[in-house]
Design a protein around this motif. Structure first.
Motif, PDB file in Angstrom:
ATOM      1  N   CYS A 124       2.206   9.082  -0.706  1.00 20.68           N
ATOM      2  CA  CYS A 124       1.619   9.887   1.016  1.00 20.68           C
ATOM      3  C   CYS A 124       1.752   7.819   1.703  1.00 20.68           C
ATOM      4  O   CYS A 124       1.392   7.119   1.094  1.00 20.68           O
ATOM      5  CB  CYS A 124       0.137  10.377   0.526  1.00 20.68           C
ATOM      6  SG  CYS A 124       0.501  11.783   0.301  1.00 20.68           S
ATOM      7  N   ALA A 125       1.728   8.607   3.030  1.00 17.20           N
ATOM      8  CA  ALA A 125       1.443   7.656   3.890  1.00 17.20           C
ATOM      9  C   ALA A 125      -0.219   6.668   3.155  1.00 17.20           C
ATOM     10  O   ALA A 125      -0.968   7.659   3.387  1.00 17.20           O
ATOM     11  CB  ALA A 125       1.200   7.454   5.357  1.00 17.20           C
ATOM     12  N   SER A 143      -6.330  -3.790   5.569  1.00 14.45           N
ATOM     13  CA  SER A 143      -6.635  -3.091   4.408  1.00 14.45           C
ATOM     14  C   SER A 143      -6.723  -1.670   4.062  1.00 14.45           C
ATOM     15  O   SER A 143      -6.585  -0.778   5.467  1.00 14.45           O
ATOM     16  CB  SER A 143      -8.057  -3.566   3.441  1.00 14.45           C
ATOM     17  OG  SER A 143      -9.141  -3.169   4.448  1.00 14.45           O
ATOM     18  N   TRP A 144      -6.297  -1.269   3.430  1.00 14.76           N
ATOM     19  CA  TRP A 144      -6.404   0.295   3.324  1.00 14.76           C
ATOM     20  C   TRP A 144      -6.142   0.724   1.520  1.00 14.76           C
ATOM     21  O   TRP A 144      -6.817   0.010   1.025  1.00 14.76           O
ATOM     22  CB  TRP A 144      -4.501   0.880   3.684  1.00 14.76           C
ATOM     23  CG  TRP A 144      -3.838  -0.264   2.486  1.00 14.76           C
ATOM     24  CD1 TRP A 144      -2.815  -0.184   1.593  1.00 14.76           C
ATOM     25  CD2 TRP A 144      -2.874  -1.574   2.692  1.00 14.76           C
ATOM     26  NE1 TRP A 144      -2.844  -0.506   1.296  1.00 14.76           N
ATOM     27  CE2 TRP A 144      -2.211  -1.661   1.856  1.00 14.76           C
ATOM     28  CE3 TRP A 144      -3.270  -2.120   4.248  1.00 14.76           C
ATOM     29  CZ2 TRP A 144      -1.569  -2.820   1.710  1.00 14.76           C
ATOM     30  CZ3 TRP A 144      -2.582  -3.009   4.038  1.00 14.76           C
ATOM     31  CH2 TRP A 144      -1.727  -3.240   2.776  1.00 14.76           C
ATOM     32  N   ALA A 145      -6.553   2.741   1.633  1.00 15.22           N
ATOM     33  CA  ALA A 145      -6.602   2.726   0.748  1.00 15.22           C
ATOM     34  C   ALA A 145      -4.950   3.204  -0.268  1.00 15.22           C
ATOM     35  O   ALA A 145      -4.313   2.959   0.058  1.00 15.22           O
ATOM     36  CB  ALA A 145      -7.392   4.519   0.550  1.00 15.22           C
ATOM     37  N   PRO A 146      -5.918   2.630  -2.003  1.00 11.72           N
ATOM     38  CA  PRO A 146      -4.190   2.966  -2.623  1.00 11.72           C
ATOM     39  C   PRO A 146      -3.717   4.428  -2.717  1.00 11.72           C
ATOM     40  O   PRO A 146      -4.532   5.408  -2.464  1.00 11.72           O
ATOM     41  CB  PRO A 146      -5.121   2.651  -4.169  1.00 11.72           C
ATOM     42  CG  PRO A 146      -6.971   2.875  -3.915  1.00 11.72           C
ATOM     43  CD  PRO A 146      -6.979   2.206  -2.529  1.00 11.72           C
ATOM     44  N   THR A 147      -2.470   4.540  -2.876  1.00 13.94           N
ATOM     45  CA  THR A 147      -1.500   5.850  -2.966  1.00 13.94           C
ATOM     46  C   THR A 147      -1.147   5.840  -4.582  1.00 13.94           C
ATOM     47  O   THR A 147      -0.686   4.606  -5.326  1.00 13.94           O
ATOM     48  CB  THR A 147      -0.822   6.240  -1.584  1.00 13.94           C
ATOM     49  OG1 THR A 147      -0.060   4.387  -2.047  1.00 13.94           O
ATOM     50  CG2 THR A 147      -1.520   5.422  -0.672  1.00 13.94           C
ATOM     51  N   VAL A 189       1.047   0.322   7.343  1.00 11.31           N
ATOM     52  CA  VAL A 189       1.612   0.625   6.545  1.00 11.31           C
ATOM     53  C   VAL A 189       2.695   1.105   5.937  1.00 11.31           C
ATOM     54  O   VAL A 189       1.624   2.612   6.360  1.00 11.31           O
ATOM     55  CB  VAL A 189       0.251  -0.250   6.290  1.00 11.31           C
ATOM     56  CG1 VAL A 189      -0.778   0.668   5.389  1.00 11.31           C
ATOM     57  CG2 VAL A 189       0.634  -0.702   4.211  1.00 11.31           C
ATOM     58  N   TYR A 190       3.032   0.713   5.420  1.00 17.00           N
ATOM     59  CA  TYR A 190       3.632   2.158   4.341  1.00 17.00           C
ATOM     60  C   TYR A 190       3.757   2.338   2.290  1.00 17.00           C
ATOM     61  O   TYR A 190       3.691   0.543   2.548  1.00 17.00           O
ATOM     62  CB  TYR A 190       5.295   2.618   4.846  1.00 17.00           C
ATOM     63  CG  TYR A 190       6.016   1.446   4.386  1.00 17.00           C
ATOM     64  CD1 TYR A 190       6.830   1.819   3.648  1.00 17.00           C
ATOM     65  CD2 TYR A 190       5.916   1.288   6.230  1.00 17.00           C
ATOM     66  CE1 TYR A 190       7.543   0.951   4.183  1.00 17.00           C
ATOM     67  CE2 TYR A 190       7.301   0.032   6.353  1.00 17.00           C
ATOM     68  CZ  TYR A 190       8.518  -0.085   4.871  1.00 17.00           C
ATOM     69  OH  TYR A 190       9.561  -0.929   5.078  1.00 17.00           O
ATOM     70  N   ALA A 191       3.796   3.094   2.286  1.00 19.12           N
ATOM     71  CA  ALA A 191       3.904   2.645   0.441  1.00 19.12           C
ATOM     72  C   ALA A 191       5.242   2.905   0.010  1.00 19.12           C
ATOM     73  O   ALA A 191       6.205   3.089   1.093  1.00 19.12           O
ATOM     74  CB  ALA A 191       2.915   3.439   0.109  1.00 19.12           C
ATOM     75  N   THR A 192       5.407   2.226  -0.998  1.00 16.00           N
ATOM     76  CA  THR A 192       7.136   2.681  -1.186  1.00 16.00           C
ATOM     77  C   THR A 192       6.976   2.522  -2.938  1.00 16.00           C
ATOM     78  O   THR A 192       6.326   1.988  -3.865  1.00 16.00           O
ATOM     79  CB  THR A 192       7.983   1.219  -0.841  1.00 16.00           C
ATOM     80  OG1 THR A 192       7.656   0.346  -0.231  1.00 16.00           O
ATOM     81  CG2 THR A 192       9.135   1.284  -1.438  1.00 16.00           C
ATOM     82  N   ARG A 193       8.010   3.668  -3.410  1.00 18.04           N
ATOM     83  CA  ARG A 193       8.047   3.655  -4.554  1.00 18.04           C
ATOM     84  C   ARG A 193       9.615   3.715  -5.564  1.00 18.04           C
ATOM     85  O   ARG A 193      10.478   4.182  -4.379  1.00 18.04           O
ATOM     86  CB  ARG A 193       7.366   5.125  -5.285  1.00 18.04           C
ATOM     87  CG  ARG A 193       8.128   5.577  -6.937  1.00 18.04           C
ATOM     88  CD  ARG A 193       7.050   4.875  -7.301  1.00 18.04           C
ATOM     89  NE  ARG A 193       6.940   5.340  -8.835  1.00 18.04           N
ATOM     90  CZ  ARG A 193       6.214   4.502 -10.031  1.00 18.04           C
ATOM     91  NH1 ARG A 193       5.608   3.791  -9.606  1.00 18.04           N
ATOM     92  NH2 ARG A 193       5.673   5.746 -10.741  1.00 18.04           N
ATOM     93  N   ASN A 197      10.261   6.007   0.928  1.00 14.42           N
ATOM     94  CA  ASN A 197       9.226   4.910   1.497  1.00 14.42           C
ATOM     95  C   ASN A 197       7.971   5.882   2.148  1.00 14.42           C
ATOM     96  O   ASN A 197       8.667   7.339   2.198  1.00 14.42           O
ATOM     97  CB  ASN A 197       9.216   4.248   2.925  1.00 14.42           C
ATOM     98  CG  ASN A 197      10.197   3.240   2.155  1.00 14.42           C
ATOM     99  OD1 ASN A 197      10.496   2.462   1.028  1.00 14.42           O
ATOM    100  ND2 ASN A 197      11.323   2.145   3.041  1.00 14.42           N
ATOM    101  N   SER A 198       6.531   5.788   2.438  1.00 14.44           N
ATOM    102  CA  SER A 198       5.950   7.328   2.904  1.00 14.44           C
ATOM    103  C   SER A 198       6.220   6.422   4.098  1.00 14.44           C
ATOM    104  O   SER A 198       6.642   5.660   4.702  1.00 14.44           O
ATOM    105  CB  SER A 198       4.125   6.693   2.089  1.00 14.44           C
ATOM    106  OG  SER A 198       4.288   5.403   3.034  1.00 14.44           O
TER     107      SER A 198
END
Length: 563
Positions: A124-125, A143-147, A189-193, A197-198
Motif C-alpha cells: 500500500c502507499a 517519516s511515514w507509517a510502515p506498510t 514516498v512509495y513502498a517496493t516489494r 511498487n506501491s
C-alpha cells in the motif's frame, strides 16, 4: 473400497453377505454420486498496478462451472464464478497475502478442494507522512507509517526550482541534508516489494529557512538623523529585521523592520560608527545574522571652540574638544570684508596665519568624515592687533630720568603698553589707550630698547627704538691742590652712560671754575688764594647731565699754602 469409478457419476449400491455356502440376501439399495475431478495446473496472474488477479486452471470435462475464492490475511474473501478455465478476482487490496481455491461445480456435485495457490499484492502507499524541518541547519526529516509486504521505500523531494533528491531506505524515515535555504520542497514516498511498487503517498510540503540577504549597505543623509538600510531580496524571506549598535560610549541600539528591501533608522545620534546586521524570517524560521557594511553618521559639532590671538604674528590658534565620528577638522576665520582663511588638521587644534591687522574675525570649526560634514560650531569673535602705521619715538626727560614715548596707531580701541628693556635685563613700562606715555623708574646710564605692545599680549606692534637713560652720577674720589700754582687735580670714578665729565670748583661767593674731559681726572686751574672751594663732578652724554657727585672742599691760604 470400490475403485475405478467414474467422476460425477451416480451409482446404486447394496451390500450382500456371503460365505462358503454362497451369497445371502442383499441389503437395501442406495444411490451415491462420485466427486468431480479436481482442478489441475491452477495459477494466478497479478498485475502490480491493478487491483485484479486472474486465476487460471486446467479443464475438467464433467464440470458445468467453476467457483474461485481468494481469502486475504484478514479472512476477507473475494470470489468469482465462471464456466471457462479462468476468472478475474476484482477488488484485490494492496499489501495482502491471498489464498486461492478453485472448485469445479456440476449439477450433481462439486469437486473436492485441494491444495490452494497463493499470491501477494503490491504494498500500500505509505500513510501518516510527516515532515520535520530544522531551521538552523535546514535539515529535513521525512517519516511515514510502515506498510505490509515491503522490501524497501523510496522517498523523493523536488524543490521549487525542479531539482530532485532521492532517498532509499528500509526504515520509515529519510534525512535530507543537502537542502538550500529559501526554497519549497515537495516530498512523496512509495513502498517496493519485488517488482511491485506501491502508489505514491500523499505529497508533503515544507519550506527551508529563508536565506540571508546579500549586499547589505547603509546610506546616511548627512544633515538628518536618519540612516537608510538597503539590501538584495532574499529567497524565502517574508520579513526583514535590521539591527545596529553604535560605537560611542553609550552603545546606542537601533532597529527597523520591513517586508521590502529597505528600512530606515531615525533618531540616530551624531558621530556613530554602526555595526549593522540583518535577519530574515518567515512564518516558522529565522535566518542567521548577515553582517552589513559599517554605517557612519554625520560627525558631531565641535564644542568649546576658542581662538587665541598671537599679536606678534597676527595668527590665531584655535582649540576645540574631540568630536565623535570626526576624521579631521577644518578651522575657519572670516573677516569683515568676507576674507576667509582656514586650517586643516586631524588634531583638536590648528593655527591660522596670514591674518590682517586691525580686524575682527569670526572663527568656527567643522568636523568631517569620509562622507559627511558637521554643521558649524558656535562662532567665536576675535580681533587682530592694530595696524602699525608709523615709527615709535622716545625723548629723555633728563630731570626725571624718564622716557616720553610716542607712536602712531590705526585704532584707539586698544590699551597699549610701552615697554623699555635694558641690556642687563631691567624693564620699565607705561600703559595708556592713547598714543603716548612716560616710562619712569629707569636705571641710570642704560641703553634701553623701547617697543609698544597691546596690553596683556606678547606681540610687539612696533619696531624697537634704542634710547639711553640719564648718565649715572660719578663718584668723586680725590682733589689734590697745587698750592704754588693755584690749581687742583680732580679725580673720580667713571659712571655708566657718561661720555663727558665736568669738574666744577665753586667758592663761597659763587664763583666757579671747571675743567672738562672724557677721562676720569682733570685739572681745575685759576683758583683764587684764600678761598674755600667745593668741588663736584657732573657726567653727561649728548642729551643729559647727571646730578652732581659728592663734594670735596679743599682750601688755598693767602700765602698759597694748602689749607
Amino acid at each position: 473400497m470400490v475403485g475405478g469409478l467414474k467422476s460425477a457419476t451416480s451409482y446404486n449400491c447394496s451390500v450382500y453377505t456371503a460365505n462358503i455356502g454362497g451369497m445371502g440376501a442383499s441389503s437395501k439399495v442406495w444411490t451415491i454420486t462420485t466427486f468431480l475431478r479436481k482442478t489441475i495446473n491452477t495459477s494466478v496472474d497479478y498485475g502490480c498496478d491493478k487491483s485484479i488477479a486472474t486465476v487460471t486452471w486446467g479443464k475438467v470435462s464433467e464440470a458445468e462451472s467453476f467457483r474461485v475464492v481468494a481469502v486475504d490475511s484478514h479472512n476477507t474473501s473475494l470470489s468469482c464464478t465462471t464456466q471457462s478455465t479462468s476468472c478475474e478476482i476484482t477488488g484485490v487490496r494492496c499489501g495482502q497475502w491471498y489464498t486461492v481455491h478453485v472448485t469445479a461445480v456440476s449439477s450433481k456435485c462439486n469437486s473436492m478442494t485441494y491444495s490452494p495457490v497463493f499470491f501477494e499484492t503490491a504494498p500500500c502507499a505509505p500513510t501518516s507522512v510527516n515532515v520535520f524541518r530544522e531551521c538552523s541547519s535546514n535539515l529535513i526529516i521525512l517519516s511515514w507509517a510502515p506498510t505490509n509486504n515491503t522490501d524497501y521505500y523510496k522517498a523523493t523531494s523536488v524543490d521549487s526550482f525542479g531539482k530532485p533528491m532521492t532517498c532509499v531506505t528500509g526504515e520509515t524515515a529519510c534525512f535530507f541534508t543537502n537542502t538550500v535555504c529559501g526554497r519549497g520542497y515537495q516530498f512523496t514516498v512509495y513502498a517496493t516489494r519485488g517488482i511491485c511498487n506501491s502508489k505514491e503517498s500523499v505529497t508533503a510540503f515544507v519550506k527551508t529557512a529563508p536565506c540571508e540577504p546579500d549586499n547589505v549597505w547603509i546610506t546616511s543623509e548627512c544633515y538628518s538623523d536618519t540612516l537608510v538600510n538597503i539590501w538584495d531580496m532574499a529567497a524565502g524571506a517574508k520579513l526583514y529585521r535590521v539591527e545596529a549598535m553604535g560605537n560611542t560610549p553609550t552603545r546606542n541600539m537601533y532597529s527597523c523592520t520591513s517586508t521590502g528591501n529597505n528600512c530606515s533608522f531615525s533618531g540616530v545620534q551624531c558621530g556613530e560608527s554602526l555595526s549593522v546586521w540583518i535577519t530574515t524570517s518567515d512564518e516558522d524560521c529565522s535566518s542567521g545574522k548577515a553582517l552589513g557594511k559599517v554605517g557612519t553618521t554625520v560627525p558631531c559639532i565641535p564644542q568649546n571652540v576658542s581662538a587665541v590671538l598671537d599679536c606678534a604674528s597676527n595668527s590665531i590658534t584655535m582649540h576645540w574638544e574631540y568630536s565623535h565620528g570626526a576624521n579631521f577638522y577644518i578651522g575657519s576665520v572670516v573677516g569683515r570684508n568676507g576674507t576667509k582663511l582656514t586650517c586643516n588638521t586631524t588634531d583638536t587644534h590648528c593655527v591660522i596665519q596670514g591674518l590682517s591687522c586691525g580686524q575682527n574675525y569670526s572663527a568656527h570649526v567643522i568636523a568631517e568624515n569620509k562622507k559627511c560634514k558637521s554643521n558649524e560650531s558656535m562662532r567665536v569673535i576675535t580681533g587682530t592687533g592694530p595696524c602699525y602705521s608709523g615709527n615709535i619715538t622716545a625723548d629723555v626727560d633728563c630731570k626725571a630720568n624718564a622716557f616720553n614715548v610716542q607712536w602712531t596707531m590705526s585704532s584707539s580701541k586698544y590699551w597699549y603698553t610701552a615697554l623699555a628693556a635694558s641690556h642687563d635685563g631691567h624693564k620699565a613700562s607705561c600703559s595708556t589707550n592713547n598714543t603716548s606715555c612716560i616710562i619712569q623708574d629707569l636705571q641710570c646710564g642704560q641703553i634701553y630698547s623701547v617697543t609698544v605692545v597691546i596690553s596683556n599680549t606678547s606681540g610687539s606692534i612696533s619696531s624697537p627704538y634704542q634710547i639711553q637713560s640719564v648718565p649715572c652720577i660719578p663718584t668723586l674720589s680725590d682733589v689734590k691742590v697745587n698750592c704754588h700754582s693755584n690749581f687742583a687735580l680732580v679725580q673720580w670714578k667713571k659712571s655708566m652712560g657718561a661720555k663727558q665729565y665736568k669738574a666744577v670748583a665753586e667758592n663761597a661767593q659763587g664763583n666757579t671754575t671747571y675743567c672738562s674731559t672724557s677721562n676720569s681726572s682733570c685739572i681745575v686751574s685759576g683758583l683764587q688764594c684764600g678761598q674755600l672751594y667745593s668741588v663736584t663732578v657732573i657726567a653727561s652724554d649728548q642729551q643729559c647731565n647727571s646730578g652732581p657727585s659728592n663734594a670735596i672742599q679743599p682750601g688755598i691760604g693767602e700765602d698759597g699754602n694748602y689749607t
